[in-house]
Design a protein around this motif. Structure first.
Motif, PDB file in Angstrom:
ATOM      1  N   PHE A  24     -72.752 -50.202 -15.204  1.00  0.00           N
ATOM      2  CA  PHE A  24     -72.711 -51.299 -16.156  1.00  0.00           C
ATOM      3  C   PHE A  24     -73.724 -51.136 -17.265  1.00  0.00           C
ATOM      4  O   PHE A  24     -73.460 -51.462 -18.421  1.00  0.00           O
ATOM      5  N   TRP A  25     -74.883 -50.597 -16.882  1.00  0.00           N
ATOM      6  CA  TRP A  25     -75.866 -50.305 -17.936  1.00  0.00           C
ATOM      7  C   TRP A  25     -75.305 -49.266 -18.905  1.00  0.00           C
ATOM      8  O   TRP A  25     -75.481 -49.382 -20.125  1.00  0.00           O
ATOM      9  N   GLU A 173     -74.714 -60.509 -10.162  1.00  0.00           N
ATOM     10  CA  GLU A 173     -75.763 -59.951 -11.016  1.00  0.00           C
ATOM     11  C   GLU A 173     -75.143 -59.156 -12.165  1.00  0.00           C
ATOM     12  O   GLU A 173     -75.587 -59.256 -13.319  1.00  0.00           O
ATOM     13  N   ILE A 174     -74.091 -58.390 -11.856  1.00  0.00           N
ATOM     14  CA  ILE A 174     -73.450 -57.581 -12.911  1.00  0.00           C
ATOM     15  C   ILE A 174     -72.752 -58.494 -13.921  1.00  0.00           C
ATOM     16  O   ILE A 174     -72.830 -58.275 -15.140  1.00  0.00           O
ATOM     17  N   HIS A 180     -75.378 -61.907 -20.360  1.00  0.00           N
ATOM     18  CA  HIS A 180     -76.604 -61.879 -21.174  1.00  0.00           C
ATOM     19  C   HIS A 180     -76.443 -60.922 -22.349  1.00  0.00           C
ATOM     20  O   HIS A 180     -76.881 -61.200 -23.466  1.00  0.00           O
ATOM     21  N   PHE A 181     -75.796 -59.795 -22.087  1.00  0.00           N
ATOM     22  CA  PHE A 181     -75.592 -58.835 -23.174  1.00  0.00           C
ATOM     23  C   PHE A 181     -74.773 -59.471 -24.300  1.00  0.00           C
ATOM     24  O   PHE A 181     -75.118 -59.375 -25.485  1.00  0.00           O
TER      25      PHE A 181
ATOM     26  N   PHE C 168     -68.544 -43.115 -17.956  1.00  0.00           N
ATOM     27  CA  PHE C 168     -69.394 -43.963 -17.099  1.00  0.00           C
ATOM     28  C   PHE C 168     -69.425 -43.406 -15.677  1.00  0.00           C
ATOM     29  O   PHE C 168     -70.472 -43.325 -15.040  1.00  0.00           O
ATOM     30  N   ASN C 169     -68.261 -42.994 -15.215  1.00  0.00           N
ATOM     31  CA  ASN C 169     -68.145 -42.524 -13.843  1.00  0.00           C
ATOM     32  C   ASN C 169     -69.030 -41.307 -13.594  1.00  0.00           C
ATOM     33  O   ASN C 169     -69.759 -41.243 -12.598  1.00  0.00           O
ATOM     34  N   PHE C 170     -69.003 -40.356 -14.516  1.00  0.00           N
ATOM     35  CA  PHE C 170     -69.739 -39.124 -14.250  1.00  0.00           C
ATOM     36  C   PHE C 170     -71.224 -39.270 -14.509  1.00  0.00           C
ATOM     37  O   PHE C 170     -72.032 -38.620 -13.845  1.00  0.00           O
ATOM     38  N   VAL C 171     -71.603 -40.123 -15.455  1.00  0.00           N
ATOM     39  CA  VAL C 171     -73.043 -40.385 -15.619  1.00  0.00           C
ATOM     40  C   VAL C 171     -73.600 -40.911 -14.305  1.00  0.00           C
ATOM     41  O   VAL C 171     -74.605 -40.418 -13.783  1.00  0.00           O
TER      42      VAL C 171
END
Lengths: 197, 339, 596
Positions: A24-25, A173-174, A180-181, C168-171
């Protein structure tokens, strides 16, 4: 998207950070570039509209300040919701999830009113560059808020059905991270579009 | 395992033949759009810079490829060969091969920056101003100080600096005459500039270099550099009113048909028609080419072009004309008379 | 069949990526061959301007988005979890989703070749025809009225979603799923380059998404983001496109650099020379890759100051790139080099990439670029980088990892025929383009005058291109042979040092019987400081849970092209139907029990 693998939270991870949260980040990082490009487009075209209405003729700062305040309060409600879920107080949790979603809805209602008012005043999507950049930027943000509201309501329904508890705190939390973002992005938009004319 | 040594000979062989090709290109032959045959200050400066960078590139190429070839030739696995030393790196080498390219780049960057500012597009005082307007798929030229408008063939005086100001009437095009100047884009709503001066009279070829739709390949141009006196004669002719055909001549018939035809919806001939969609035809007979410098300006090409332009130039906005037989002959004769 | 449609196994998804991307690679290659056939002589062989413009647009779009990126993704999927000692990627269903979105996006784009009758277009093909870079304002409704550009902008948006999801998946996979002891600076170089690539993907793709959305508004709703008639500026498109486009170049090349950094040490029997420098130079390349975009726009009149800045930053990129090349040569130096096909392709990569890099320096210099940009010189440059670089690197990876992926050895004899035909063919095809470009041949032209004097060079280019085509068929034959005349591969056929070689070929569904503990960078090798890792047990000591498949990723993916079809036909109910499918898919996905 919401609940799939609470098992994942128990997994060993190399960085000690939940994988979904890390993803998510990364997603938020990506979103920064998305909004960054839209805001840059807005700024590049600022003052380049060939015909009116122009921003100073139409933007209603007091009204939008109220919307901004509303959204900030929703972030506060989100914090309370997460805290309640984490300590297992699902009664409070349900309440604050609903409050967050409702405050989000109030914001969307405000945006709907603002858009229809502007259209009435003669600012359509294709009227001038200000209209195009304004609607696409704030509309993209509004779409994000809409998704957030649906997400929050989904969690709330889950909570009503007794399927949301401290074990799913990471999911909440996610959701909070996203919410918030979206708020922070609004602060930037509010500053760039409304305050600095 | 590499069994056949013939593989190794293939690479040098291929390289040698490629270099031979290169030499043919730089040597003789007629290459009307070659950047190696620069004939103006702008293009010469670019050519000089390119040769400078190219020399560095060839040096680096030879050294690095040689190292690579030596490595694979010298360190081929041999049966019973020793186990290689597990070297993990070498700090001094790393620093060395970071600094070496950095140093070479300084030798490239400095003349690059100088040339960027030298060729920024501003001609000295007294330059002849020319406005270039790109259209799908032809070039409009205006000389604001001389009050001339023409198309596709740009006449310039040799020995005089030329200030070119360009924009587009539709999509992005790019104005490129390789032997005279580097390319520059024509963009609607913007004005871009280049400046150059050639001392050699002659005809220089160019063409559009930014993809601009169906007939991008057919958007060509000529620059005709002339001595002062010849250029002045050309200017005088352009500024004069179009030729009036003699009474009863076939050209006069052509003029009458032209007046009645769809031609006047798009073209200008001073005193006859005044539309700005297509090129100004007031002096079309004096041009060497038609249709975006695509065809020689002959009776036959004019016939074919007027009858069915889109079949010769895909996407061309000029629709096929229904003129036939004697009518078509007359219009062609009239256009050719407009010197 | 069902097990493939619902699979969430990274290895199966890797194979799906491979075969799908390879099919698109053949289509993109076929488009290139028609282009080269048309240019074999001045005035062409009868391919129309409209068809030619569609072909080069689709060739570029296909090769970048449907062939090279997903071929790299095939290796990310199959190899990365093995190299880091994981049982799968972090989000197996998201991984399946990426694949299905990619497949459907690719099919959607290519459907434009036969969709003409549906739009009453009067011809069969309404394929995109405004270039893979889609410069405004040619892409506006005024100058491109048909559905061609709509296919392009909708197709690329779909493909962007696939790339972002995979990013996103691979990071997360690489950062979070590493086996115990697999510190960041113990990661194999391919994994490192993948990580950097994915960071570029998740930062660059949002920018192109915004550009495409704005273009969509211009075309569908009548805004003027890129149209001067309403005050907009076509140059903004170029900025947004190349802000994405230049990082994209590194998205295409870094995985191949990673592959080469695996292949060279294995076949030299030496560790990668300057491992940390190779890693950090990759990071530097990625950072600088973000600061050079306007070197694609030197002819657009940015002014001397911007030209100088972007010329300078572009030249800087040559430094970390050069450093990598020197370290690769350093790896070979002093080794015991085995000339397998994989090594030949890796060495070919270095040799060709040097040429592409050096011609790149000649147009990093803004003034000389004014004679080179938009000519065949640049076509030569990008093909030395993307064919000589990326594709040779990917071929090296295919020969290197095919035994691991399928458990079958490729023929080395056919492999060498493939390599030499490719190397000779690509040089014949692309080297003369430098010259035809400098002699004044612009790119993207379906015809040229015999008077230009470039007919000979074009003839040679065409012959070379067909040689490459023949070489690719040899490779295809080699792949198919491994099905029909299988030669089984041992676990570690090349004596590789990294974890993927510690397990059988092909790997069992759970990959590792026990998750290995990593103590150093080359776990399977005997070096001065340590011996090879103890072999893993042949059978899992405890039962290993393997997640079952899921239909939801595919269902969610199907919603996207439906929405695109609705947009294409200006029919809102279809858009909404697609959205409903996607939302149902997301909810099904979210509430499906899926234990990892």
């Amino acid at each position: 998207m919401a609940h799939d693998t609470h098992a994942a939270t128990h997994h060993h991870t190399s960085m000690g950070l939940d994988s979904r949260k890390m993803a998510f980040w990364a997603f938020i990082g990506s979103e920064c570039l998305l909004f960054g490009s839209l805001i840059s487009t807005y700024l590049v075209y600022k003052g380049r509209s060939l015909v009116g209405p122009y921003p100073h003729e139409i933007l209603n700062i007091p009204f939008t300040s109220f919307s901004t305040f509303d959204l900030l309060m929703s972030s506060l409600a989100m914090v309370l919701a997460l805290a309640a879920v984490q300590r297992g107080d699902m009664k409070q949790g349900k309440l604050w999830l609903l409050v967050t979603a409702l405050l989000g809805l109030v914001f969307l209602g405000g945006q709907f009113w603002e858009f229809s008012h502007f259209v009435h005043e003669g600012l359509g999507l294709t009227t001038n560059l200000f209209g195009s950049t304004f609607y696409v930027l704030t509309g993209t943000h509004g779409a994000h808020v809409t998704i957030g509201v649906i997400w929050l309501l989904t969690l709330w329904v889950q909570a009503l059905r007794g399927k949301l508890g401290p074990a799913n705190a990471m999911t909440v939390e996610i959701t909070g991270l996203y919410w918030h973002f979206v708020d922070v992005v609004w602060i930037v938009i509010f500053t760039v579009v409304y305050l600095i004319q | 395992m590499l069994r056949d040594p013939v593989y190794f000979d293939a690479v040098p062989l291929a390289l040698v033949s490629l270099v031979l090709l290169l030499l043919t290109a730089c040597g003789g032959g007629h290459y009307p759009q070659s950047v190696f045959h620069a004939e103006a200050d702008f293009s010469r400066e670019l050519d000089g810079l390119f040769r400078n960078i190219f020399a560095w590139a060839v040096g680096v190429f030879v050294v690095v490829e040689a190292l690579l070839l030596v490595a694979i030739a010298r360190f081929r696995a041999r049966p019973g060969g020793p186990e290689p030393k597990p070297v993990h790196g070498h700090t001094a080498l790393e620093i060395g091969w970071t600094l070496a390219p950095a140093l070479i780049l300084v030798f490239i960057a400095v003349p690059t920056m100088r040339t960027i500012f030298d060729t920024a597009g501003h001609a000295p005082e007294g330059a002849l101003r020319v406005e270039v307007i790109g259209h799908q798929w032809w070039w409009e030229y205006r000389y604001p100080t001389l009050d001339i408008s023409t198309a596709n063939e740009l006449h310039i005086p040799a020995g005089m600096p030329i200030q070119v100001e360009m924009t587009s009437a539709d999509v992005i095009h790019s104005f490129w005459i390789p032997r005279l100047a580097g390319k520059r884009d024509l963009i609607q709503g913007r004005t871009n500039r280049i400046a150059f001066r050639t001392d050699s009279t002659g005809e220089y070829w160019g063409q559009c270099a930014e993809f601009c739709g169906a007939s991008h390949a057919n958007m060509r141009l000529r620059v005709i550099a002339q001595s002062d006196s010849v250029f002045q004669r050309w200017v005088d002719r352009q500024r004069a009113a179009p030729v009036t055909p003699a009474k009863g001549s076939v050209e006069e018939t052509g003029q009458q048909i032209f007046r009645r035809s769809a031609c006047i919806g798009c073209h200008t001939i001073t005193g006859i028609a005044n539309a700005k969609v297509g090129p100004d035809l007031s002096h079309v007979g004096g041009r060497g080419t038609i249709a975006g410098a695509l065809f020689p300006n002959t009776t036959e090409s004019l016939h074919r072009w007027i009858s069915n332009a889109p079949s010769l130039k895909p996407g061309a906005l000029m629709p096929p004309q229904s003129l036939q037989g004697a009518d078509l002959d007359a219009v062609v004769a009239y256009l050719q008379s407009l010197k | 069949m069902k097990s493939w449609l619902t699979t969430t196994d990274h290895k199966r998804i890797g194979l799906l990526y491979f075969w799908t991307a390879f099919a698109f690679f053949l289509i993109g290659g076929l488009e290139a061959l028609i282009i080269r056939a048309q240019l074999v002589r001045p005035e062409g062989i009868g391919v129309s301007a409209e068809t030619f413009n569609q072909l080069f647009t689709m060739h570029g779009t296909t090769m970048v988005f449907l062939a090279l990126m997903p071929l790299s993704a095939a290796f990310f999927n199959f190899i990365i979890p093995l190299q880091i000692g994981a049982r799968d990627v972090a989000f197996p269903r998201l991984n399946a989703f990426s694949y299905w979105v990619f497949l459907l996006g690719g099919l959607f784009l290519n459907a434009s070749f036969v969709a003409g009758p549906l739009f009453g277009a009067g011809q069969l093909s309404v394929a995109p025809d405004a270039g893979w870079f889609g410069y405004a304002n040619l892409t506006s409704r005024q100058f491109s009225p048909g559905p061609n550009v709509d296919f392009w902008l909708l197709g690329l948006q779909i493909l962007g979603i696939a790339s972002l999801a995979a990013g996103f998946n691979f990071v997360v996979t690489i950062l979070n799923m590493r086996a115990p002891g697999m510190r960041m600076l113990r990661l194999p170089p391919f994994t490192w380059m993948t990580l950097i690539t994915q960071f570029l993907v998740i930062t660059a793709f949002p920018v192109i998404t915004v550009a495409l959305v704005l273009l969509m508004f211009d075309r569908f709703f009548g805004t003027h983001f890129f149209l001067p008639s309403g005050g907009g500026d076509p140059i903004l498109w170029q900025h947004l496109f190349w802000m994405f486009g230049h990082p994209e170049v590194y998205i295409l090349i870094l995985p191949a650099m990673g592959i080469v950094s695996e292949v060279l040490p294995t076949f030299s029997r030496k560790p990668l020379f300057g491992y940390t420098v190779v890693v950090y130079s990759g990071v530097v390349i990625a950072f600088l890759g973000w600061s050079v975009w306007a070197h694609h726009m030197f002819a657009s009149g940015l002014g001397p100051i911007a030209d100088s800045v972007f010329a300078g930053t572009t030249m800087l990129i040559a430094i970390p790139t050069g450093v990598k090349i020197f370290n690769w040569i350093g790896t070979l130096w002093g080794g015991q080099i085995r000339f397998t096909t994989a090594l030949l392709f890796a060495v070919g990569f270095i040799a060709m990439f040097i040429i592409g890099g050096l011609s790149g320096v000649t147009h990093a210099s803004a003034p000389t670029d004014l004679q080179q940009t938009d000519t065949y010189y640049v076509v030569a440059h990008i093909h030395y980088v993307l064919f000589g670089g990326t594709i040779l690197g990917l071929f090296a990876g295919m020969y290197y990892w095919w035994p691991k992926m399928t458990g079958r050895l490729l023929s080395e004899r056919l492999g060498k025929v493939h390599f030499w035909l490719t190397l000779i063919g690509m040089n014949l095809a692309f080297f003369p383009m430098h010259l035809s470009g400098l002699l004044g041949m612009p790119r993207r032209i379906y015809t040229y005058s015999p008077d230009l004097g470039v007919a000979g060079f074009n003839l040679v280019s065409t012959i070379g291109a067909f040689l490459v085509g023949i070489a690719t068929l040899v490779f295809f034959w080699n792949l198919l042979r491994t099905r029909w005349q299988p030669v089984n591969a041992p676990a570690n056929p090349w004596n590789g040092a990294t974890l993927e070689w510690a397990i059988p070929s092909p790997p069992p569904v759970y990959n590792f019987t026990v998750i290995p503990t990593v103590a150093n960078r080359l776990p399977l090798w005997q070096t001065e400081r340590h011996g090879p890792m103890a072999p893993l047990p042949e059978r899992p000591p405890a039962p290993i849970h393997v997640p079952g498949g899921s239909w939801w990723p595919m269902i969610t993916a199907v919603g996207l092209p439906i929405m695109a079809i609705g947009a294409l036909s200006h029919f809102l109910p279809v858009v909404l139907a697609g959205a409903v499918v996607a939302i149902v898919g997301i909810y099904g996905w979210a509430f499906e029990p899926f234990e990892m």
